[in-house]
Design a protein around this motif. Structure first.
Motif, mmCIF file in Angstrom:
data_model
loop_
_atom_site.group_PDB
_atom_site.id
_atom_site.type_symbol
_atom_site.label_atom_id
_atom_site.label_comp_id
_atom_site.label_asym_id
_atom_site.label_seq_id
_atom_site.Cartn_x
_atom_site.Cartn_y
_atom_site.Cartn_z
ATOM 1 N N MET A 28 22.959 -45.003 -15.716
ATOM 2 C CA MET A 28 23.926 -45.538 -14.437
ATOM 3 C C MET A 28 22.720 -46.007 -13.389
ATOM 4 O O MET A 28 21.918 -45.109 -12.593
ATOM 5 C CB MET A 28 25.210 -44.949 -13.390
ATOM 6 C CG MET A 28 26.143 -44.983 -15.088
ATOM 7 S SD MET A 28 27.591 -43.712 -14.084
ATOM 8 C CE MET A 28 28.575 -44.285 -14.753
ATOM 9 N N ILE A 29 21.999 -47.074 -13.291
ATOM 10 C CA ILE A 29 20.667 -47.361 -11.889
ATOM 11 C C ILE A 29 21.546 -47.661 -10.652
ATOM 12 O O ILE A 29 21.942 -48.548 -10.879
ATOM 13 C CB ILE A 29 20.358 -48.267 -12.889
ATOM 14 C CG1 ILE A 29 19.400 -48.109 -14.024
ATOM 15 C CG2 ILE A 29 19.038 -48.384 -11.544
ATOM 16 C CD1 ILE A 29 18.817 -49.245 -14.635
ATOM 17 N N ARG A 30 21.272 -46.638 -10.417
ATOM 18 C CA ARG A 30 22.149 -46.192 -8.767
ATOM 19 C C ARG A 30 21.183 -47.136 -7.873
ATOM 20 O O ARG A 30 19.952 -46.711 -7.900
ATOM 21 C CB ARG A 30 21.851 -44.700 -8.154
ATOM 22 C CG ARG A 30 22.461 -44.655 -6.890
ATOM 23 C CD ARG A 30 22.942 -43.207 -7.313
ATOM 24 N NE ARG A 30 21.812 -41.795 -7.335
ATOM 25 C CZ ARG A 30 22.201 -41.317 -7.359
ATOM 26 N NH1 ARG A 30 22.743 -40.500 -6.460
ATOM 27 N NH2 ARG A 30 21.169 -40.351 -6.672
ATOM 28 N N PRO A 82 14.206 -50.815 -25.339
ATOM 29 C CA PRO A 82 15.945 -51.035 -26.210
ATOM 30 C C PRO A 82 16.487 -50.078 -25.013
ATOM 31 O O PRO A 82 17.286 -50.323 -25.079
ATOM 32 C CB PRO A 82 15.370 -49.664 -27.671
ATOM 33 C CG PRO A 82 14.643 -48.677 -26.421
ATOM 34 C CD PRO A 82 13.347 -49.794 -25.775
ATOM 35 N N TRP A 83 16.126 -49.591 -23.673
ATOM 36 C CA TRP A 83 16.708 -49.597 -22.726
ATOM 37 C C TRP A 83 17.567 -49.655 -22.416
ATOM 38 O O TRP A 83 18.839 -49.113 -22.330
ATOM 39 C CB TRP A 83 15.638 -48.384 -21.644
ATOM 40 C CG TRP A 83 14.015 -48.277 -22.408
ATOM 41 C CD1 TRP A 83 13.310 -48.727 -22.447
ATOM 42 C CD2 TRP A 83 14.637 -46.749 -22.888
ATOM 43 N NE1 TRP A 83 12.330 -47.330 -22.688
ATOM 44 C CE2 TRP A 83 13.449 -46.500 -23.774
ATOM 45 C CE3 TRP A 83 15.194 -45.733 -23.727
ATOM 46 C CZ2 TRP A 83 12.550 -45.689 -23.892
ATOM 47 C CZ3 TRP A 83 14.684 -44.114 -23.493
ATOM 48 C CH2 TRP A 83 13.261 -44.931 -24.409
ATOM 49 N N SER A 84 17.659 -51.444 -22.079
ATOM 50 C CA SER A 84 18.553 -51.922 -21.403
ATOM 51 C C SER A 84 19.967 -51.990 -22.180
ATOM 52 O O SER A 84 20.940 -51.608 -21.303
ATOM 53 C CB SER A 84 18.108 -52.735 -21.202
ATOM 54 O OG SER A 84 18.639 -54.064 -21.752
ATOM 55 N N ARG A 85 19.842 -51.368 -23.267
ATOM 56 C CA ARG A 85 21.099 -51.177 -24.052
ATOM 57 C C ARG A 85 21.874 -51.046 -23.458
ATOM 58 O O ARG A 85 23.388 -50.603 -23.668
ATOM 59 C CB ARG A 85 20.620 -51.802 -25.654
ATOM 60 C CG ARG A 85 20.413 -52.684 -26.079
ATOM 61 C CD ARG A 85 21.466 -53.747 -25.965
ATOM 62 N NE ARG A 85 20.539 -54.908 -26.628
ATOM 63 C CZ ARG A 85 21.143 -56.459 -26.348
ATOM 64 N NH1 ARG A 85 22.210 -56.029 -26.651
ATOM 65 N NH2 ARG A 85 20.258 -57.296 -26.572
ATOM 66 N N ARG A 86 21.500 -49.187 -22.833
ATOM 67 C CA ARG A 86 22.241 -47.774 -22.493
ATOM 68 C C ARG A 86 22.378 -47.791 -21.518
ATOM 69 O O ARG A 86 22.586 -46.976 -20.464
ATOM 70 C CB ARG A 86 21.770 -47.009 -23.541
ATOM 71 C CG ARG A 86 21.233 -47.000 -24.977
ATOM 72 C CD ARG A 86 22.728 -47.321 -26.322
ATOM 73 N NE ARG A 86 23.210 -46.625 -25.613
ATOM 74 C CZ ARG A 86 24.027 -46.325 -26.777
ATOM 75 N NH1 ARG A 86 24.431 -47.267 -27.808
ATOM 76 N NH2 ARG A 86 24.859 -45.445 -27.061
ATOM 77 N N CYS A 87 21.995 -49.131 -20.595
ATOM 78 C CA CYS A 87 22.030 -48.927 -18.961
ATOM 79 C C CYS A 87 23.375 -49.692 -18.708
ATOM 80 O O CYS A 87 23.950 -50.577 -18.704
ATOM 81 C CB CYS A 87 21.064 -49.058 -18.177
ATOM 82 S SG CYS A 87 19.568 -47.989 -18.463
ATOM 83 N N MET A 88 23.542 -49.784 -17.745
ATOM 84 C CA MET A 88 24.158 -50.595 -16.291
ATOM 85 C C MET A 88 24.254 -50.340 -14.940
ATOM 86 O O MET A 88 22.922 -49.532 -14.460
ATOM 87 C CB MET A 88 25.464 -49.880 -16.522
ATOM 88 C CG MET A 88 26.638 -48.131 -16.238
ATOM 89 S SD MET A 88 27.868 -48.141 -16.836
ATOM 90 C CE MET A 88 27.038 -46.836 -18.802
ATOM 91 N N LEU A 89 24.622 -50.935 -13.714
ATOM 92 C CA LEU A 89 24.170 -50.695 -12.305
ATOM 93 C C LEU A 89 25.218 -49.788 -11.620
ATOM 94 O O LEU A 89 25.658 -51.131 -11.642
ATOM 95 C CB LEU A 89 23.822 -52.637 -11.812
ATOM 96 C CG LEU A 89 23.156 -53.021 -12.837
ATOM 97 C CD1 LEU A 89 22.539 -54.721 -13.202
ATOM 98 C CD2 LEU A 89 21.458 -51.943 -13.015
#
Lengths: 563, 563
Positions: B225-227, B245-252
């Protein structure tokens, strides 16, 4: 016992990268991936030069189509690096109902390959199918709490979904109530119809034969299963899906694959190998065959080599040949150096076993049972299309003076489908063209989807002999000439599966195939496979059921004789 | 009623593409996306030139940190295009226990923004926290079947996980039993420790402050979770995660964001906007803020504009400014042309309301309550680091002859933390340096995590006056000079939240802030925010609790006077 796998390169399916690290395993689970060393472990394996990746997952398979029991299939699959399959026991459910599903669950319990089950959604496939059981939403509901039941199997009745048939919608909503997913099956459906089908909560498809079809579905939220089976081969057409962004919503499946293919070509490893050969990234293909299937199906802690994940791990020679050396399933070595390690076959409750092994309820047949009483001179005849499951229809002049209408010169043979679940005596008899038999007869208990007894022959005596042999074997395939069995393949488990090994089944299958060709069957067709689909009234255009001929397009019974 | 949104460009989060198509909505759900036209709909909106995308999701927020009730927060969030948040009611649970969680659930029922709840995992945070409640695994278990409860909130007690503390492990396993996920919180943990933490089944993290830290976690299977909050801002450091490929495992996520920031900068839209400005793809950022959060949390049918999905839909001006014009939540217009459409505030059961509104149980305080009886001349003093929540410790000579040890010239002020949940009379009193007050006193009911009454002052009279004002307000912030309240902000809901609007809260907050600075507080610090963390005995190094000073690193109580 702690096991260290060291010095291999590890396929990281989260990052699409190869990492050099050591993997520490404790019992069934992976402790971690990284700087672990000999002092952390009780046992150490040096895998220098090897590749480690997660075990492969087949997201959609019918075990019955392999003609192998779950145990025997496990052996073949393990050799190919498959550590989990999602099976729809759709065929056995048509024969044995809930007992058939129970058989599949029991026969796959604690195998060294994880077998997940999707509950068959369409038993029977249509009202023309006289099956051994009818499964409604409430019959299926009792099974959703089973830990290996992941949802409702392929919803082939897409007209029912589009028409909002209450029984169909109830099956879907029941699956959703239990938080389970619903597999799709709606070939060539697109546009608004597809929207409606998807909006009903059907979240995947394995019937795509073009990239356009698959891409529309992905754009609308479905997950795509790229299928490469024995008959249906979609990989080449769907290769573009191995690229981004498509690959993120795809997994790999076999659906129906015969034992000979499993032995000679492989399983999911074969699909990966073919994709790599076609220039696709092995890391992407492996991700599709592992993490993506696991996450789609909600298999917790499966599909990656990472902390806390189940230790379903493959040791590969390299990423080009995808040759599987060793397989760990739940931390236990299941394949060592290309050889399956012996395992205990699951016990099956005796009542379930008895039901499945005694699925035939049918009196002995006589040649007279295959006689057609002439009511005219022109008949509706099914015409086989070589290499396809589609059939055509022709109105053909039949001369009943000789051999009750059979005419091998014109390739007009007799075809019968005989109800075998409840001994109702229901049967459909007519004519078929395109098989090419010059003599003898063939019979089988594999006839989709109801799996009644199906027989094709050049004369009533041989037809009766072939049919009775299937009956006495309790299911299987048989080839008869002049009253004698010249080849046969027993399928005693529900009339669908053998109890032999994959190699034996493949060899029997080949014998039977050769025997039919010796009787004159056209080289262009696969006689038993073509025959097995002649009874499926959802594939156009003319089919034979126990109730007689069915015009698939109009979904109506058709009289044998032209009126 | 069927609504057609036509001629807009649609963000397809499955394919990272913009599509020109029409969207047909029926009630709460999207019927389809494609060639629908006016004849399909009862109402048509032409959105030529606009962008349509799914509503944004905040994957980790503490509502209490906004000081707004769920209803008021909904208004601010909706204006920013947020249609779902995942809230951990961790603060109110420390004050009101299960009633606090019940309050959050009831106060967020049927709002035009979906509020999902993670159950607080660490109430209290340590044994030094005297909280209003203690929540064990069995207390939480009753709530997992609530349809909006998605799992167990941030497991801050990572030492407990690493030590396999039975209470901690039971909380985690209980969540898993219910098929729920467990949020992580383990800043700077890496290597084998991280492996163990992840293997315990903790599947995400929102505390990453470097890309290396985030990438290690993603490689090991965690979702990141990018805070970007008010105090903790990690976006700039984590911008590389917007790439494959990182964005696939992230949320905001925002975690903790103050109302002034929500009003002036925005919410999740602000994070997207910043990422786009930094050169990242808006389509990727929107996917991270929608589909990926929804799929990670298992929010079914949320996070995309696609058939069968819930119609949580934004109308944006463009993809650069990410300016939100209109918001549909569950198919209903919630924001029209930048204005929130009025909605009904949820009813809260009177017993729950009463508990939350009467969370103070504390007798009136007198100046004598703040007196320190000298037992020596050298004391352990907490030193604030500007811009950080970390504190240092110094041994300082205190002259008790004047003003009971307070020395504004040397910036030595008095600090007290007074138990306020059970009126035990427990209190910790000592000295603090780094706040810079020259006169008066400040007090607050916001003091992490136990939210006891915290007071900092230059003299005992003002400290008592400030403390008593918090008590009579039933919670809030107060600034006192010469016995008079010169600024205050009531937080009557559990002593944590206001019942006013976001604009009013932001304005009060600013008034209070300015008042403290007028009393001489250092410009480098945020007095109330710094004060709120002086009581949290999990952030090094010296903190004050109701039991006295705590050395965080050794997790031991420290006497005020040097021995």
């Amino acid at each position: 016992m702690k096991l260290l796998l060291k010095n291999a390169q590890i396929v990281n399916v989260f990052t699409d990268r190869l990492e050099t690290a050591n993997v520490l395993i404790d019992d069934k689970k992976i402790i971690g991936v990284g700087g672990y060393d000999d002092s952390d472990a009780d046992k150490v394996r040096d895998l220098s030069g090897k590749i480690i990746c997660p075990g492969f997952i087949d997201g959609h398979i019918h075990i019955e189509s392999t003609m192998l029991t779950p145990s025997e299939l496990t052996k073949v699959c393990l050799l190919c690096g498959t550590t989990a399959i999602v099976a729809d026991p759709h065929e056995i459910a048509n024969v044995c109902g809930l007992s058939g599903i129970a058989y599949m669950l029991e026969a796959s319990e604690n195998l060294p390959m994880s077998v997940y089950i999707m509950l068959p959604s369409c038993v029977p496939s249509t009202g023309f199918d006289e099956t051994g059981a009818v499964l409604e939403a409430e019959n299926l509901a009792v099974l959703y709490n089973h830990p290996r039941v992941l949802g409702l199997g392929e919803m082939m009745n897409y007209p029912g979904v589009l028409a909002e048939d209450p029984q169909v919608m109830q099956k879907i909503s029941k699956a959703h109530e239990f938080g389970k997913l619903v597999n799709g099956h709606a070939p060539l459906l697109g546009g608004k119809g597809l929207d409606k089908y998807i909006a009903a909560g059907i979240s995947d498809d394995h019937e795509c034969s073009t990239e356009e079809e698959a891409m529309e579905r992905i754009s609308k939220g479905q997950h795509i299963m790229i299928r490469q089976g024995t008959a249906a081969k979609n990989l080449d057409a769907l290769l573009p899906l191995f690229d981004e962004p498509w690959s993120r919503r795809c997994m790999l499946v076999t659906d129906d694959r015969h034992p000979a293919d499993l032995i000679s070509e492989g399983h999911i490893d074969n699909i990966i190998r073919r994709a790599v050969k076609a220039g696709k990234s092995p890391l992407t293909a492996i991700r599709m065959a592992t993490l993506q299937a696991a996450e789609y199906f909600g298999m917790n802690g499966v599909g990656a080599v990472a902390p806390g994940y189940t230790a379903d791990i493959l040791v590969l020679d390299d990423l080009e040949t995808v040759k599987v050396c060793d397989v760990y399933c739940r931390g236990q070595l299941a394949v060592s150096d290309g050889k399956v390690i012996d395992f205990k076959k699951p016990e099956i409750r005796s009542d379930i076993r008895k039901t499945v092994r005694n699925s035939f309820y049918l009196d002995e047949l006589s040649p007279e049972d295959f006689h057609i009483e002439p009511e005219g001179e022109r008949c509706h005849v099914i015409k086989i299309r070589p290499g396809q499951l589609l059939t055509d229809e022709s109105i053909t002049e039949i001369n009943f003076d000789r051999n009750n209408g059979v005419d091998t010169k014109r390739d007009i043979l007799k075809l019968a489908v005989i109800e075998r679940h409840l001994n109702t005596g229901h049967k459909g008899i007519g004519f078929i063209s395109g098989i090419g038999l010059k003599k003898g007869a063939i019979a089988s208990s594999v006839s989709h989807d109801a799996h009644n007894l199906i027989v094709i022959g050049t004369n009533d005596d041989d037809m009766a002999a072939a049919a009775n042999r299937i009956r006495t074997m309790g299911g299987g395939n048989a080839v008869v000439y002049e009253g004698k069995i010249i080849a046969e393949m027993p399928l005693p488990e529900a009339g669908l599966m053998s109890d032999l090994t994959a190699a034996e089944v493949a060899s029997q299958n080949e014998e039977v195939r050769m025997a039919v060709h010796k009787l004159g069957a056209s080289a262009e067709i696969e006689p038993f496979m073509n025959m097995a689909f002649l009874s499926l009234p959802v594939i156009p255009s003319l089919k034979m059921t126990t109730l007689g001929l069915v015009d698939v397009n109009s979904q109506r019974l058709v009289p044998l004789f032209e009126k």
